[in-house]
Design a protein around this motif. Structure first.
Motif, PDB file in Angstrom:
ATOM      1  N   THR A 106       0.805  -1.218   0.000  1.00 14.52           N
ATOM      2  CA  THR A 106       0.000   0.000   0.000  1.00 14.52           C
ATOM      3  C   THR A 106       0.842   1.274   0.000  1.00 14.52           C
ATOM      4  OG1 THR A 106      -0.191  -0.096   2.404  1.00 14.52           O
ATOM      5  CG2 THR A 106      -1.971  -1.109   1.101  1.00 14.52           C
ATOM      6  N   ASN A 107       2.140   1.169   0.217  1.00 12.32           N
ATOM      7  CA  ASN A 107       3.015   2.336   0.132  1.00 12.32           C
ATOM      8  C   ASN A 107       3.443   2.618  -1.306  1.00 12.32           C
ATOM      9  OD1 ASN A 107       2.991   2.786   2.897  1.00 12.32           O
ATOM     10  ND2 ASN A 107       4.728   1.434   3.250  1.00 12.32           N
ATOM     11  N   ASN A 108       3.003   1.770  -2.236  1.00 14.63           N
ATOM     12  CA  ASN A 108       3.372   1.907  -3.645  1.00 14.63           C
ATOM     13  C   ASN A 108       2.141   2.170  -4.512  1.00 14.63           C
ATOM     14  OD1 ASN A 108       5.823   1.073  -2.598  1.00 14.63           O
ATOM     15  ND2 ASN A 108       6.252  -0.337  -4.259  1.00 14.63           N
ATOM     16  N   ALA A 109       2.389   2.753  -5.686  1.00 11.53           N
ATOM     17  CA  ALA A 109       1.345   2.959  -6.689  1.00 11.53           C
ATOM     18  C   ALA A 109       1.933   2.645  -8.060  1.00 11.53           C
ATOM     19  CB  ALA A 109       0.831   4.392  -6.653  1.00 11.53           C
ATOM     20  N   TRP A 110       1.045   2.361  -9.003  1.00 12.29           N
ATOM     21  CA  TRP A 110       1.461   2.066 -10.375  1.00 12.29           C
ATOM     22  C   TRP A 110       1.842   3.347 -11.101  1.00 12.29           C
ATOM     23  CZ3 TRP A 110       2.477  -2.575 -12.297  1.00 12.29           C
ATOM     24  CH2 TRP A 110       1.945  -3.692 -11.659  1.00 12.29           C
ATOM     25  N   CYS A 111       2.830   3.237 -11.967  1.00 12.99           N
ATOM     26  CA  CYS A 111       3.242   4.352 -12.807  1.00 12.99           C
ATOM     27  C   CYS A 111       3.702   3.812 -14.161  1.00 12.99           C
ATOM     28  CB  CYS A 111       4.329   5.180 -12.142  1.00 12.99           C
ATOM     29  SG  CYS A 111       5.709   4.232 -11.510  1.00 12.99           S
ATOM     30  N   ILE A 112       3.781   4.700 -15.125  1.00 14.21           N
ATOM     31  CA  ILE A 112       4.212   4.355 -16.488  1.00 14.21           C
ATOM     32  C   ILE A 112       5.494   5.118 -16.798  1.00 14.21           C
ATOM     33  CG2 ILE A 112       3.653   4.586 -18.951  1.00 14.21           C
ATOM     34  CD1 ILE A 112       1.902   2.520 -17.735  1.00 14.21           C
ATOM     35  N   HIS A 113       6.435   4.423 -17.399  1.00 11.76           N
ATOM     36  CA  HIS A 113       7.680   5.042 -17.843  1.00 11.76           C
ATOM     37  C   HIS A 113       7.584   5.188 -19.362  1.00 11.76           C
ATOM     38  CE1 HIS A 113      11.958   5.601 -18.633  1.00 11.76           C
ATOM     39  NE2 HIS A 113      12.083   5.912 -17.354  1.00 11.76           N
ATOM     40  N   PHE A 114       7.395   6.409 -19.840  1.00 10.43           N
ATOM     41  CA  PHE A 114       7.151   6.624 -21.263  1.00 10.43           C
ATOM     42  C   PHE A 114       8.408   6.572 -22.118  1.00 10.43           C
ATOM     43  CE2 PHE A 114       3.007   8.184 -19.861  1.00 10.43           C
ATOM     44  CZ  PHE A 114       2.213   7.495 -20.750  1.00 10.43           C
ATOM     45  N   ARG A 115       9.580   6.563 -21.533  1.00  4.67           N
ATOM     46  CA  ARG A 115      10.781   6.373 -22.353  1.00  4.67           C
ATOM     47  C   ARG A 115      10.857   4.922 -22.799  1.00  4.67           C
ATOM     48  NH1 ARG A 115      15.812   8.610 -19.862  1.00  4.67           N
ATOM     49  NH2 ARG A 115      14.830  10.482 -20.625  1.00  4.67           N
ATOM     50  N   LEU A 116      10.598   4.016 -21.860  1.00  5.70           N
ATOM     51  CA  LEU A 116      10.720   2.582 -22.132  1.00  5.70           C
ATOM     52  C   LEU A 116       9.405   1.928 -22.556  1.00  5.70           C
ATOM     53  CD1 LEU A 116      12.918   1.759 -19.017  1.00  5.70           C
ATOM     54  CD2 LEU A 116      13.675   2.273 -21.344  1.00  5.70           C
ATOM     55  N   GLY A 117       8.284   2.564 -22.227  1.00  8.05           N
ATOM     56  CA  GLY A 117       6.986   1.988 -22.566  1.00  8.05           C
ATOM     57  C   GLY A 117       6.549   0.905 -21.609  1.00  8.05           C
ATOM     58  N   GLY A 118       7.013   0.958 -20.383  1.00 13.32           N
ATOM     59  CA  GLY A 118       6.666  -0.061 -19.406  1.00 13.32           C
ATOM     60  C   GLY A 118       6.005   0.541 -18.189  1.00 13.32           C
ATOM     61  N   ASP A 119       5.442  -0.336 -17.370  1.00  7.52           N
ATOM     62  CA  ASP A 119       4.846   0.124 -16.127  1.00  7.52           C
ATOM     63  C   ASP A 119       5.474  -0.623 -14.970  1.00  7.52           C
ATOM     64  OD1 ASP A 119       3.455  -2.411 -15.827  1.00  7.52           O
ATOM     65  OD2 ASP A 119       1.949  -1.655 -17.198  1.00  7.52           O
ATOM     66  N   GLY A 120       5.251  -0.115 -13.802  1.00  3.73           N
ATOM     67  CA  GLY A 120       5.768  -0.721 -12.587  1.00  3.73           C
ATOM     68  C   GLY A 120       5.210   0.005 -11.396  1.00  3.73           C
ATOM     69  N   SER A 121       5.674  -0.364 -10.227  1.00  2.00           N
ATOM     70  CA  SER A 121       5.215   0.327  -9.031  1.00  2.00           C
ATOM     71  C   SER A 121       6.373   1.105  -8.433  1.00  2.00           C
ATOM     72  CB  SER A 121       4.651  -0.661  -8.015  1.00  2.00           C
ATOM     73  OG  SER A 121       5.691  -1.443  -7.460  1.00  2.00           O
ATOM     74  N   SER A 122       6.020   2.126  -7.685  1.00  2.00           N
ATOM     75  CA  SER A 122       7.018   2.953  -7.034  1.00  2.00           C
ATOM     76  C   SER A 122       6.454   3.444  -5.715  1.00  2.00           C
ATOM     77  CB  SER A 122       7.376   4.132  -7.924  1.00  2.00           C
ATOM     78  OG  SER A 122       8.429   4.884  -7.352  1.00  2.00           O
ATOM     79  N   LEU A 123       7.340   3.811  -4.815  1.00  2.00           N
ATOM     80  CA  LEU A 123       6.901   4.371  -3.539  1.00  2.00           C
ATOM     81  C   LEU A 123       6.081   5.630  -3.777  1.00  2.00           C
ATOM     82  CD1 LEU A 123      10.099   3.975  -1.337  1.00  2.00           C
ATOM     83  CD2 LEU A 123       7.900   2.793  -1.045  1.00  2.00           C
ATOM     84  N   LYS A 124       4.963   5.745  -3.097  1.00  2.00           N
ATOM     85  CA  LYS A 124       4.092   6.907  -3.255  1.00  2.00           C
ATOM     86  C   LYS A 124       4.776   8.206  -2.835  1.00  2.00           C
ATOM     87  CE  LYS A 124      -0.230   4.350  -2.739  1.00  2.00           C
ATOM     88  NZ  LYS A 124      -1.415   4.127  -1.901  1.00  2.00           N
ATOM     89  N   ALA A 125       5.824   8.106  -2.042  1.00  2.00           N
ATOM     90  CA  ALA A 125       6.555   9.293  -1.585  1.00  2.00           C
ATOM     91  C   ALA A 125       7.498   9.846  -2.654  1.00  2.00           C
ATOM     92  CB  ALA A 125       7.345   8.965  -0.321  1.00  2.00           C
ATOM     93  N   ASN A 126       7.765   9.080  -3.716  1.00  2.00           N
ATOM     94  CA  ASN A 126       8.629   9.563  -4.798  1.00  2.00           C
ATOM     95  C   ASN A 126       7.920  10.655  -5.582  1.00  2.00           C
ATOM     96  OD1 ASN A 126      10.733   7.840  -4.175  1.00  2.00           O
ATOM     97  ND2 ASN A 126      10.036   6.246  -5.570  1.00  2.00           N
ATOM     98  N   SER A 127       8.692  11.473  -6.256  1.00  2.00           N
ATOM     99  CA  SER A 127       8.140  12.580  -7.051  1.00  2.00           C
ATOM    100  C   SER A 127       8.271  12.258  -8.534  1.00  2.00           C
ATOM    101  CB  SER A 127       8.891  13.867  -6.732  1.00  2.00           C
ATOM    102  OG  SER A 127       8.667  14.254  -5.407  1.00  2.00           O
ATOM    103  N   TYR A 128       7.124  12.314  -9.230  1.00  2.00           N
ATOM    104  CA  TYR A 128       7.086  12.002 -10.658  1.00  2.00           C
ATOM    105  C   TYR A 128       6.223  13.009 -11.410  1.00  2.00           C
ATOM    106  CZ  TYR A 128       9.138   7.489  -9.454  1.00  2.00           C
ATOM    107  OH  TYR A 128       9.971   6.509  -8.997  1.00  2.00           O
TER     108      TYR A 128
END
Length: 148
Positions: free
Chosen positions: A120-142
């Motif tokens: 629950t400390n993570n959320a899904w995100c998309i990396h548009f350079r690579l075209g992939g998705d993954g999870s990251s800590l919600k505290a990170n800045s994107y």
């Protein structure tokens, strides 16, 4: 006869290439309203904020989109992972999208509204350079781009 087959093949490839190259231009239609640009995805019927912000934690991204009054609309939201993933063009790289405004200078991670089920400390995100998705800590800045 062999030359004729090559000419036919060339013409066929030309038609296919022309169709694909105009597809991105036809799929994403940019509109300006109240001085702001938004992009309509004619395939999914989603309307996207053309501009983006960066440096937002996941919670800040949710709040930003919820409070956004942009291009005369006030019903923006942080996209779910499926909506965000719909922008990926898996045949491209750096950026892996045809979306106008995503370039190699801003094709990093973008937040989705979806929490990661396995943490629950993570959320899904998309990396548009690579075209992939993954999870990251919600505290990170994107990056953040809102949808309606």
């Amino acid at each position: 006869e062999n030359k004729m087959n090559r000419v036919k093949l060339f013409c066929l490839l030309l038609v296919v290439f022309t169709s694909f190259s105009s597809y991105a231009a036809e799929r994403f239609v940019e509109t300006v309203a109240d001085g702001d640009s938004y992009v309509t995805d004619t395939m999914t019927k989603l309307i996207w904020q053309k501009s983006y912000v960066t440096g937002k934690t996941w919670q800040q991204a949710l709040s930003y989109c919820e409070a956004l009054n942009y291009a005369g609309f006030n019903d923006w939201k942080l996209p779910n992972i499926h909506e965000l993933r719909s922008l990926i063009n898996y045949s491209k790289h750096s950026p892996a999208t045809d979306f106008p405004g995503i370039t190699s200078s801003n094709d990093e991670y973008y937040w989705s509204s979806a929490s990661y089920a396995n943490g629950t400390n993570n959320a899904w995100c998309i990396h548009f350079r690579l075209g992939g998705d993954g999870s990251s800590l919600k505290a990170n800045s994107y990056y953040v781009r809102c949808v309606r």
